[in-house]
Design an enzyme around this catalytic site. Structure first.
Site, PDB file in Angstrom:
ATOM      1  N   ASP A   1     -12.228   6.673   4.459  1.00 20.19           N
ATOM      2  CA  ASP A   1     -10.833   6.829   5.101  1.00 20.19           C
ATOM      3  C   ASP A   1     -10.234   5.208   5.076  1.00 20.19           C
ATOM      4  O   ASP A   1      -9.340   4.833   5.289  1.00 20.19           O
ATOM      5  CB  ASP A   1     -11.073   7.109   6.459  1.00 20.19           C
ATOM      6  CG  ASP A   1      -9.628   7.368   7.217  1.00 20.19           C
ATOM      7  OD1 ASP A   1      -8.640   7.356   6.411  1.00 20.19           O
ATOM      8  OD2 ASP A   1      -9.608   7.601   8.308  1.00 20.19           O
TER       9      ASP A   1
ATOM     10  N   LYS B   1      -9.984  12.601   8.271  1.00 19.03           N
ATOM     11  CA  LYS B   1      -9.562  12.358   9.591  1.00 19.03           C
ATOM     12  C   LYS B   1      -9.551  13.752  10.592  1.00 19.03           C
ATOM     13  O   LYS B   1      -9.408  14.748   9.919  1.00 19.03           O
ATOM     14  CB  LYS B   1      -8.027  11.917   9.445  1.00 19.03           C
ATOM     15  CG  LYS B   1      -7.931  10.450   8.781  1.00 19.03           C
ATOM     16  CD  LYS B   1      -6.541  10.142   8.906  1.00 19.03           C
ATOM     17  CE  LYS B   1      -6.295   8.622   8.290  1.00 19.03           C
ATOM     18  NZ  LYS B   1      -6.891   7.745   9.064  1.00 19.03           N
TER      19      LYS B   1
ATOM     20  N   LYS C   1       0.723  -1.086  -0.031  1.00 21.32           N
ATOM     21  CA  LYS C   1       0.078   0.024   0.020  1.00 21.32           C
ATOM     22  C   LYS C   1       0.978   1.146   0.130  1.00 21.32           C
ATOM     23  O   LYS C   1       1.770   1.280   0.953  1.00 21.32           O
ATOM     24  CB  LYS C   1      -0.861  -0.095   0.947  1.00 21.32           C
ATOM     25  CG  LYS C   1      -1.493   1.274   1.401  1.00 21.32           C
ATOM     26  CD  LYS C   1      -2.524   1.273   2.842  1.00 21.32           C
ATOM     27  CE  LYS C   1      -2.907   2.685   3.216  1.00 21.32           C
ATOM     28  NZ  LYS C   1      -3.890   2.657   4.231  1.00 21.32           N
TER      29      LYS C   1
ATOM     30  N   ASP D   1       1.862   6.363   5.229  1.00 22.17           N
ATOM     31  CA  ASP D   1       0.885   5.478   4.576  1.00 22.17           C
ATOM     32  C   ASP D   1       1.417   4.889   3.556  1.00 22.17           C
ATOM     33  O   ASP D   1       0.521   4.134   2.914  1.00 22.17           O
ATOM     34  CB  ASP D   1      -0.568   6.312   4.721  1.00 22.17           C
ATOM     35  CG  ASP D   1      -1.695   5.337   5.031  1.00 22.17           C
ATOM     36  OD1 ASP D   1      -1.651   4.117   5.690  1.00 22.17           O
ATOM     37  OD2 ASP D   1      -2.995   5.669   4.621  1.00 22.17           O
TER      38      ASP D   1
ATOM     39  N   ARG E   1      -7.609  -0.673   1.732  1.00 19.42           N
ATOM     40  CA  ARG E   1      -8.088  -2.108   1.354  1.00 19.42           C
ATOM     41  C   ARG E   1      -8.763  -2.038  -0.166  1.00 19.42           C
ATOM     42  O   ARG E   1      -8.647  -3.042  -0.890  1.00 19.42           O
ATOM     43  CB  ARG E   1      -9.270  -2.589   2.224  1.00 19.42           C
ATOM     44  CG  ARG E   1     -10.493  -1.771   2.231  1.00 19.42           C
ATOM     45  CD  ARG E   1     -11.320  -1.891   3.693  1.00 19.42           C
ATOM     46  NE  ARG E   1     -10.597  -1.440   4.794  1.00 19.42           N
ATOM     47  CZ  ARG E   1     -11.008  -1.530   6.069  1.00 19.42           C
ATOM     48  NH1 ARG E   1     -12.156  -2.401   6.524  1.00 19.42           N
ATOM     49  NH2 ARG E   1     -10.433  -0.920   7.177  1.00 19.42           N
TER      50      ARG E   1
ATOM     51  N   ASP F   1      -2.656  10.237   3.485  1.00 15.33           N
ATOM     52  CA  ASP F   1      -3.990   9.822   3.840  1.00 15.33           C
ATOM     53  C   ASP F   1      -4.626  10.761   4.867  1.00 15.33           C
ATOM     54  O   ASP F   1      -4.445  10.696   5.756  1.00 15.33           O
ATOM     55  CB  ASP F   1      -4.143   8.357   4.415  1.00 15.33           C
ATOM     56  CG  ASP F   1      -5.581   7.981   4.619  1.00 15.33           C
ATOM     57  OD1 ASP F   1      -6.270   8.564   4.278  1.00 15.33           O
ATOM     58  OD2 ASP F   1      -5.485   6.864   5.351  1.00 15.33           O
TER      59      ASP F   1
ATOM     60  N   GLU G   1      -9.556   3.254   2.599  1.00 10.58           N
ATOM     61  CA  GLU G   1      -9.154   3.187   1.096  1.00 10.58           C
ATOM     62  C   GLU G   1      -7.945   2.288   0.748  1.00 10.58           C
ATOM     63  O   GLU G   1      -8.128   1.863  -0.161  1.00 10.58           O
ATOM     64  CB  GLU G   1      -8.662   4.765   0.919  1.00 10.58           C
ATOM     65  CG  GLU G   1      -7.115   5.065   1.448  1.00 10.58           C
ATOM     66  CD  GLU G   1      -6.718   5.118   2.768  1.00 10.58           C
ATOM     67  OE1 GLU G   1      -7.647   5.238   3.607  1.00 10.58           O
ATOM     68  OE2 GLU G   1      -5.851   4.781   3.155  1.00 10.58           O
TER      69      GLU G   1
HETATM   70  N1  BES Z   1      -3.909   4.653   7.024  1.00 14.96           N
HETATM   71  C1  BES Z   1      -5.107   4.293   7.875  1.00 14.96           C
HETATM   72  C2  BES Z   1      -4.760   3.256   8.930  1.00 14.96           C
HETATM   73  C3  BES Z   1      -3.674   3.935  10.164  1.00 14.96           C
HETATM   74  C4  BES Z   1      -4.344   4.832  11.225  1.00 14.96           C
HETATM   75  C5  BES Z   1      -2.572   3.313  10.099  1.00 14.96           C
HETATM   76  C6  BES Z   1      -3.340   5.334  12.220  1.00 14.96           C
HETATM   77  C7  BES Z   1      -1.797   3.844  11.264  1.00 14.96           C
HETATM   78  C8  BES Z   1      -2.144   4.713  12.017  1.00 14.96           C
HETATM   79  C9  BES Z   1      -6.073   3.557   6.975  1.00 14.96           C
HETATM   80  O1  BES Z   1      -6.228   4.053   5.854  1.00 14.96           O
HETATM   81  C10 BES Z   1      -7.474   3.826   7.819  1.00 14.96           C
HETATM   82  O2  BES Z   1      -7.617   5.343   8.075  1.00 14.96           O
HETATM   83  N2  BES Z   1      -8.085   2.921   8.312  1.00 14.96           N
HETATM   84  C11 BES Z   1      -9.266   3.500   9.209  1.00 14.96           C
HETATM   85  C12 BES Z   1     -10.398   2.416   8.833  1.00 14.96           C
HETATM   86  C13 BES Z   1     -11.677   2.841   9.437  1.00 14.96           C
HETATM   87  C14 BES Z   1     -12.484   3.978   8.700  1.00 14.96           C
HETATM   88  C15 BES Z   1     -12.641   1.457   9.424  1.00 14.96           C
HETATM   89  C16 BES Z   1      -8.904   3.200  10.424  1.00 14.96           C
HETATM   90  O3  BES Z   1      -8.157   2.486  10.973  1.00 14.96           O
HETATM   91  O4  BES Z   1      -9.368   4.276  11.431  1.00 14.96           O
HETATM   92 ZN    ZN Z   2      -4.551   4.672   4.715  1.00 17.25          ZN
HETATM   93 ZN    ZN Z   3      -7.429   5.942   5.868  1.00 20.25          ZN
END
Ligand code: BES
Ligand code: ZN
Ligand code: ZN
Length: 503
Positions: free
Chosen positions: A346, A276, A264, A287, A350, A269, A348
């Site tokens: 967010d 966020k 990825k 990210d 996956r 992000d 994204e």
């Molecule tokens: N890049 C983030 C995951 C992340 C967050 C990695 C903080 C390291 C630290 C990912 O794209 C994301 O935002 N995931 C969300 C998913 C949720 C909306 C189901 C998350 O983990 O909050």
């Molecule tokens: Zn992300």
């Molecule tokens: Zn995200």
């Protein structure tokens, strides 16, 4: 990077600026006393006798020799309890030694292995040295000591009493791997304004050029025409168009099915329309670390000339809010024809990984698929900031990687992909939806991905915690602040012991 040489020498013989000697707790008898000048020897005895140095893990005492020997200074470093000493301890201690030398401005040191010289110990020592000496200086215009030190190579001699050639080749291999880890760190640390998807691609192409890897970049118009609609959708909110990089390494003459690595690379992000919160949003430049690590693995595989075939696919996008952004509620048809409902923009990672996995599997018929991604905050809640989640469909592969990870000290722990988790991502209007609620968030993300792995043996590594140093990261000498390159050493080990044929 330090130049590391193996040399056969006794303790009192080596001409050096700094001689590093590890001492276990309660084992301060200095056996090689006869080899040292009597004045130095009695100074050391005095220090040990007065308990000024007791060998506690990581403690340091430095003794100047006043020209009474071939070494300018001797540094004793505590190894802690003998029974607890592992290759990871060696990594940490050699890292500390190198950092101490750096602090003192010393550019040439000699080290005695801390225990019986064995390949894994020598490997760990060289890893510790070169991993710890990395620092991200690209944007420091004030030429301080730190910056100028890092710009010049340091020379390290590891002293052994046999097998110089064999150990040198172990150390040389380790150095090539660490060079790749440091490359991934340098890429991961780049700020988002200097690492758009296009800039990510040009960094990947520098690796491809140097090692003659086959490289292809899929541009947005082609994504649209072949159905990589997930990558297009996620990248739509940004003025920096999405790119998908494919690197191919052919080290196997026969047409062996390749390993497929997917990373990825979200260069930034923001969360998109599901924006966020501002707190720590800057960290979302990391990210892209999964993608950076995958590029670095290709660099290592090529520089080690491994006898196997590996394909890397890295979808790279910037997830931004704008009037062109994809939205919650959108339904997208991904590469393998499955439809997804976007609930949260967010989630994204996956989506772009799903497209890349499906495309990679359909195009290259890999025997094994591994993806690496900073995929979920939920993974950090589950396992903390120092452990990656391993989730997959093939027990044997997970066991193998698990074993390797205990040796590399890149901590990985399996989370279960039980059937029930698929319930959480069922959609009312499409095949699946892109989030499954808070419970088991790291697993529902993997359940989403598994819809695109077509039954091929697959491991998903969620590196959200250990990909960079953040709140909760344990302090380790060899992990400087910022991107860590976590997982690269383990995956390379997995590829090096390639004798795996899926059942
Ligand atoms: N890049 C983030 C995951 C992340 C967050 C990695 C903080 C390291 C630290 C990912 O794209 C994301 O935002 N995931 C969300 C998913 C949720 C909306 C189901 C998350 O983990 O909050
Ligand atoms: Zn992300
Ligand atoms: Zn995200």
């Amino acid at each position: 990077m330090a130049h590391i040489h193996i040399e056969k020498a006794k303790i009192g013989q080596k001409q050096t600026q700094l001689l590093v000697i590890g001492i276990f707790e309660n084992e301060q008898d200095f056996v090689q006393s006869k080899e040292l000048d009597p004045v130095i020897y009695s100074t050391i005895k005095e220090i040990f006798h007065n308990k000024e140095f007791q060998g506690t893990f990581g403690s340091i005492v430095i003794i100047p020799t006043m020209n009474k020997g071939p070494m300018k200074k001797i540094m004793f470093i505590g190894l802690g309890e003998k029974e607890k000493f592992t290759t990871e301890s060696a990594r940490i201690i050699s890292g500390k030694s190198a950092l101490k030398a750096k602090e003192l401005g010393i550019k040439e040191i000699a080290i005695f292995p801390f225990s019986n010289a064995e390949e894994c110990l020598l490997e760990a020592i060289s890893e510790g040295i070169n991993l710890s000496l990395y620092s991200f200086n690209k944007y420091k215009t004030i030429n301080n000591d730190e910056v100028s030190f890092s710009n010049k190579p340091i020379h390290v001699t590891i002293l052994v009493n046999s097998d110089v050639t064999r150990f040198q080749s172990v150390v040389d291999k380790a150095s090539l791997i660490v060079e790749s880890v440091n490359f991934a760190r340098e890429m991961g640390n780049l700020p988002p304004n200097e690492c758009s998807p296009a800039q990510f691609v040009s960094l990947a192409s520098s690796v491809a050029d140097r090692y003659s890897l086959k490289m292809r970049v899929i541009e947005r118009y082609e994504m649209e025409s072949i159905g990589l609609n997930g990558v297009v959708a996620v990248g739509n909110g940004s003025n920096n168009p999405p790119k998908m990089v494919i690197l191919e390494y052919n080290g196997n003459q026969q047409d062996q099915r390749p390993y497929l690595l997917v990373g990825k690379a979200v260069t930034f992000d923001t969360g998109g329309i599901s924006l966020k919160p501002g707190d720590k949003m800057d960290e979302m430049k990391f990210d892209k670390c999964g993608g950076c690590n995958v590029v670095a693995i290709m660099k290592a595989v090529a520089s080690l000339k491994l006898p196997l075939n590996v394909v890397a696919i890295i979808p790279s996008v910037e997830n931004m809010p704008s009037s062109n952004s994809y939205r919650p509620g959108d339904i997208i048809r991904l590469y393998n024809g499955k439809t997804i409902e976007v609930i949260n923009t967010d989630a994204e990672g996956r989506i772009i990984l799903a497209d890349a996995l499906a495309y990679g599997i359909a195009t290259y018929h890999p025997k094994v698929v591994i993806d690496m991604a900073t995929l979920t905050g939920a993974c950090i809640i589950a396992l903390g900031a120092n452990v990656a989640a391993m989730i997959g469909t093939n027990k044997e592969l997970i066991e193998r990687l698990g074993k390797i990870s205990t040796k590399t000290a890149e901590k990985m722990w399996e989370l279960p992909l039980y059937e029930e988790f698929y319930e959480q991502i069922k959609s009312n209007v499409a095949d699946i939806k892109n989030i499954g609620g808070r419970p088991g968030g790291a697993i529902t993300a993997a359940a989403f991905l598994s819809n695109f792995t077509e039954g091929i043996p697959w491991i998903h590594l969620d590196i959200a915690g250990p990909a960079w140093t953040q709140d909760g990261t344990h302090d380790r000498s060899y992990n400087p602040k910022g991107a860590t390159g976590f997982g690269i050493r383990s995956i390379i080990k997995l590829l090096m012991e390639d004798n795996y044929t899926p059942s």
